[in-house]
Scaffold this motif. Structure first.
Motif, PDB file in Angstrom:
ATOM      1  N   THR A   1       0.926  -1.372  -0.061  1.00  0.00           N
ATOM      2  CA  THR A   1       0.015   0.344   0.307  1.00  0.00           C
ATOM      3  C   THR A   1       0.978   1.108  -0.339  1.00  0.00           C
ATOM      4  N   ALA A   2       1.530   1.688   1.090  1.00  0.00           N
ATOM      5  CA  ALA A   2       2.558   2.625   0.725  1.00  0.00           C
ATOM      6  C   ALA A   2       4.059   2.585  -0.367  1.00  0.00           C
ATOM      7  N   HIS A   3       3.916   1.592  -1.335  1.00  0.00           N
ATOM      8  CA  HIS A   3       5.148   1.648  -1.814  1.00  0.00           C
ATOM      9  C   HIS A   3       6.709   1.385  -0.985  1.00  0.00           C
ATOM     10  N   VAL A   4       6.492   0.428  -0.085  1.00  0.00           N
ATOM     11  CA  VAL A   4       7.969   0.619   0.434  1.00  0.00           C
ATOM     12  C   VAL A   4       8.488  -0.909   0.256  1.00  0.00           C
ATOM     13  N   PRO A   5       9.909  -1.242  -0.204  1.00  0.00           N
ATOM     14  CA  PRO A   5      10.247  -2.367  -0.465  1.00  0.00           C
ATOM     15  C   PRO A   5      10.408  -3.099   0.570  1.00  0.00           C
ATOM     16  N   LEU A   6      10.071  -4.384   1.394  1.00  0.00           N
ATOM     17  CA  LEU A   6       9.867  -5.128   2.004  1.00  0.00           C
ATOM     18  C   LEU A   6      10.391  -6.493   1.488  1.00  0.00           C
ATOM     19  N   LEU A   7      11.073  -7.103   2.975  1.00  0.00           N
ATOM     20  CA  LEU A   7      12.389  -8.282   3.360  1.00  0.00           C
ATOM     21  C   LEU A   7      11.388  -9.244   3.746  1.00  0.00           C
ATOM     22  N   ALA A   8      11.672 -10.162   3.615  1.00  0.00           N
ATOM     23  CA  ALA A   8      11.502 -11.562   5.335  1.00  0.00           C
ATOM     24  C   ALA A   8      13.051 -11.650   5.519  1.00  0.00           C
ATOM     25  N   LEU A   9      13.182 -11.315   6.771  1.00  0.00           N
ATOM     26  CA  LEU A   9      14.795 -12.211   7.210  1.00  0.00           C
ATOM     27  C   LEU A   9      14.406 -13.227   8.277  1.00  0.00           C
ATOM     28  N   ARG A  10      14.145 -14.724   8.011  1.00  0.00           N
ATOM     29  CA  ARG A  10      13.517 -15.840   8.316  1.00  0.00           C
ATOM     30  C   ARG A  10      15.001 -16.880   8.708  1.00  0.00           C
ATOM     31  N   ARG A  11      15.632 -16.980   9.914  1.00  0.00           N
ATOM     32  CA  ARG A  11      16.493 -18.011  10.046  1.00  0.00           C
ATOM     33  C   ARG A  11      16.167 -19.423   9.792  1.00  0.00           C
ATOM     34  N   PRO A  12      16.496 -20.396   8.842  1.00  0.00           N
ATOM     35  CA  PRO A  12      16.229 -21.433   8.252  1.00  0.00           C
ATOM     36  C   PRO A  12      15.318 -22.321   9.485  1.00  0.00           C
ATOM     37  N   GLY A  13      14.247 -23.746   9.168  1.00  0.00           N
ATOM     38  CA  GLY A  13      14.109 -24.721  10.172  1.00  0.00           C
ATOM     39  C   GLY A  13      15.144 -25.140  10.353  1.00  0.00           C
ATOM     40  N   TRP A  14      14.653 -25.492  11.309  1.00  0.00           N
ATOM     41  CA  TRP A  14      15.380 -27.028  11.855  1.00  0.00           C
ATOM     42  C   TRP A  14      15.319 -28.496  10.473  1.00  0.00           C
ATOM     43  N   VAL A  15      16.162 -28.978  10.843  1.00  0.00           N
ATOM     44  CA  VAL A  15      15.598 -30.229  10.423  1.00  0.00           C
ATOM     45  C   VAL A  15      16.170 -31.451  10.586  1.00  0.00           C
ATOM     46  N   PRO A  16      15.486 -32.475  10.645  1.00  0.00           N
ATOM     47  CA  PRO A  16      15.645 -33.936  11.293  1.00  0.00           C
ATOM     48  C   PRO A  16      16.824 -34.053  11.071  1.00  0.00           C
ATOM     49  N   VAL A  17      17.972 -34.797  11.632  1.00  0.00           N
ATOM     50  CA  VAL A  17      18.395 -36.169  11.632  1.00  0.00           C
ATOM     51  C   VAL A  17      18.543 -37.373  12.220  1.00  0.00           C
ATOM     52  N   GLU A  18      19.738 -38.277  11.295  1.00  0.00           N
ATOM     53  CA  GLU A  18      19.359 -39.783  11.711  1.00  0.00           C
ATOM     54  C   GLU A  18      19.033 -40.161  13.559  1.00  0.00           C
ATOM     55  N   GLY A  19      18.130 -40.512  14.043  1.00  0.00           N
ATOM     56  CA  GLY A  19      17.945 -41.202  15.704  1.00  0.00           C
ATOM     57  C   GLY A  19      16.790 -39.986  16.176  1.00  0.00           C
ATOM     58  N   ASP A  20      16.295 -38.960  15.184  1.00  0.00           N
ATOM     59  CA  ASP A  20      15.577 -38.229  15.659  1.00  0.00           C
ATOM     60  C   ASP A  20      13.771 -38.943  14.806  1.00  0.00           C
ATOM     61  N   ARG A  21      13.043 -38.734  16.326  1.00  0.00           N
ATOM     62  CA  ARG A  21      11.700 -39.231  16.398  1.00  0.00           C
ATOM     63  C   ARG A  21      10.845 -38.424  15.824  1.00  0.00           C
ATOM     64  N   TRP A  22      10.281 -37.724  15.007  1.00  0.00           N
ATOM     65  CA  TRP A  22       9.881 -36.324  14.436  1.00  0.00           C
ATOM     66  C   TRP A  22       8.184 -36.206  14.177  1.00  0.00           C
ATOM     67  N   HIS A  23       7.358 -35.674  14.495  1.00  0.00           N
ATOM     68  CA  HIS A  23       6.252 -36.680  14.222  1.00  0.00           C
ATOM     69  C   HIS A  23       5.899 -34.379  13.587  1.00  0.00           C
ATOM     70  N   SER A  24       5.485 -34.423  12.688  1.00  0.00           N
ATOM     71  CA  SER A  24       5.025 -32.750  12.075  1.00  0.00           C
ATOM     72  C   SER A  24       3.690 -32.795  11.726  1.00  0.00           C
ATOM     73  N   VAL A  25       3.751 -31.419  12.495  1.00  0.00           N
ATOM     74  CA  VAL A  25       2.229 -31.550  12.313  1.00  0.00           C
ATOM     75  C   VAL A  25       2.042 -29.614  11.796  1.00  0.00           C
ATOM     76  N   ALA A  26       0.573 -29.232  11.923  1.00  0.00           N
ATOM     77  CA  ALA A  26       0.522 -28.282  11.108  1.00  0.00           C
ATOM     78  C   ALA A  26       0.196 -26.784  11.950  1.00  0.00           C
TER      79      ALA A  26
END
Ligand code: NAP
Length: 259
Positions: A87-112
């Motif tokens: 609306t205001a014609h201003v440039p926008l950037l999102a700064l998002r640290r990367p999400g975590w990634v499972p490694v061997e041995g993890d027992r992750w249950h992903s939910v929404a």
């Protein structure tokens, strides 16, 4: 140049540090935490009054660029930022640290969602749950029969599960500390958002070592069309690019680190 950083994260403070005083920086905090860690530069606290309020603020304060450096789960603010910047014609950037990634041995249950996380607990046979999703979302677990260890920066308010012990603390956390916590409280299930970052990652390592399942809430998407930087350094480079006089052709080169 005047940059508005929508903050409340470690990365937002690091970005303010990287830009100040070379660039005029105003950081905005929601005002949820009683004693927030304050960034360098100017700081304002409290909501803007929706996307329209933010658009007005951008115009009134002659903002040249906005960085949405809010937490990956601050969905409303991110969508308001996208609408207001357009609306205001201003440039926008999102700064998002990367999400975590499972490694061997993890027992992750992903939910929404937090509600799906609460529903998943019985199927996992959970009895003693370490809940690290923040005090604002506790209502989703209010009807759960399990015992909960809730860790949050400020004290939570009801509704919350009937059998809850509250631990007031804020990261960064250590692996030794997280190991001891899981063992002391005989935790059998961990619930977390996919916040990413190193400060709160040791709980995932400790859960892996202990063979404990982790219910992990997926991130909401970044609003469509908003470019994303993964680190404060990338975001600072994007700002500096905008602080330069326009190239003779009038075209701006995209910063290589930015999607
Ligand atoms: P949200 O649901 O996305 O936003 C709700 C409302 O809070 C927004 O509409 C806005 O009010 C206000 N708001 C949010 N962030 C703001 C900011 N940086 N400056 C000014 N107003 C802000 O936000 P949330 O999830 O409650 O998070 C609130 C703050 O806590 C954010 O700054 C976020 O970075 C931080 N945080 C959130 C989490 C999390 O898990 N959600 C974790 C750690 C830190 P108006 O509409 O009136 O402008």
């Amino acid at each position: 140049m005047h940059v508005l950083i929508l903050g409340g994260t470690t990365e937002a403070r690091a970005l303010a540090e990287a830009l100040h005083p070379e660039v005029r920086v105003t950081s905005s905090l929601a005002g949820r935490v009683a004693r927030p860690r304050l960034p360098v530069g100017e700081v304002r606290i409290g909501g803007f009054g929706g996307a329209d309020g933010l658009a007005d603020w951008l115009r009134a304060h002659h903002v040249d660029a906005v960085i949405d450096a809010t937490h990956p789960f601050a969905r409303t603010m991110s969508f308001n930022a996208a609408r207001a910047a357009a609306t205001a014609h201003v440039p926008l950037l999102a700064l998002r640290r990367p999400g975590w990634v499972p490694v061997e041995g993890d027992r992750w249950h992903s939910v929404a969602s937090l509600e799906e996380a609460a529903d998943a607990l019985s199927g996992l046979g959970a009895e003693r749950v370490f809940l690290t999703t923040g005090r604002m979302g506790l209502a989703a677990f209010a009807d759960c029969p399990q015992w909960f260890l809730v860790r949050s920066v400020d004290a939570p308010a009801p509704p919350m599960p009937a059998r809850t012990e509250v631990l007031l603390d804020r990261g960064p956390f250590t692996l030794a500390g997280e190991r001891a916590l899981l063992s002391r409280h005989r935790v059998d299930t961990l619930v977390t958002k996919d916040s990413g970052g190193a400060a709160t990652a040791p709980k995932l390592h400790a859960a892996r070592e202990a063979g404990i399942p982790v219910v992990i809430v997926r991130r909401p998407p970044v609003p469509e069309g908003v470019p994303v930087a993964a680190t404060p350094e990338e975001a600072a480079a994007w700002v500096r690019e905008r602080d330069r006089p326009a190239a003779p052709s009038g075209r701006q080169r995209p910063h290589p680190g930015v999607e």
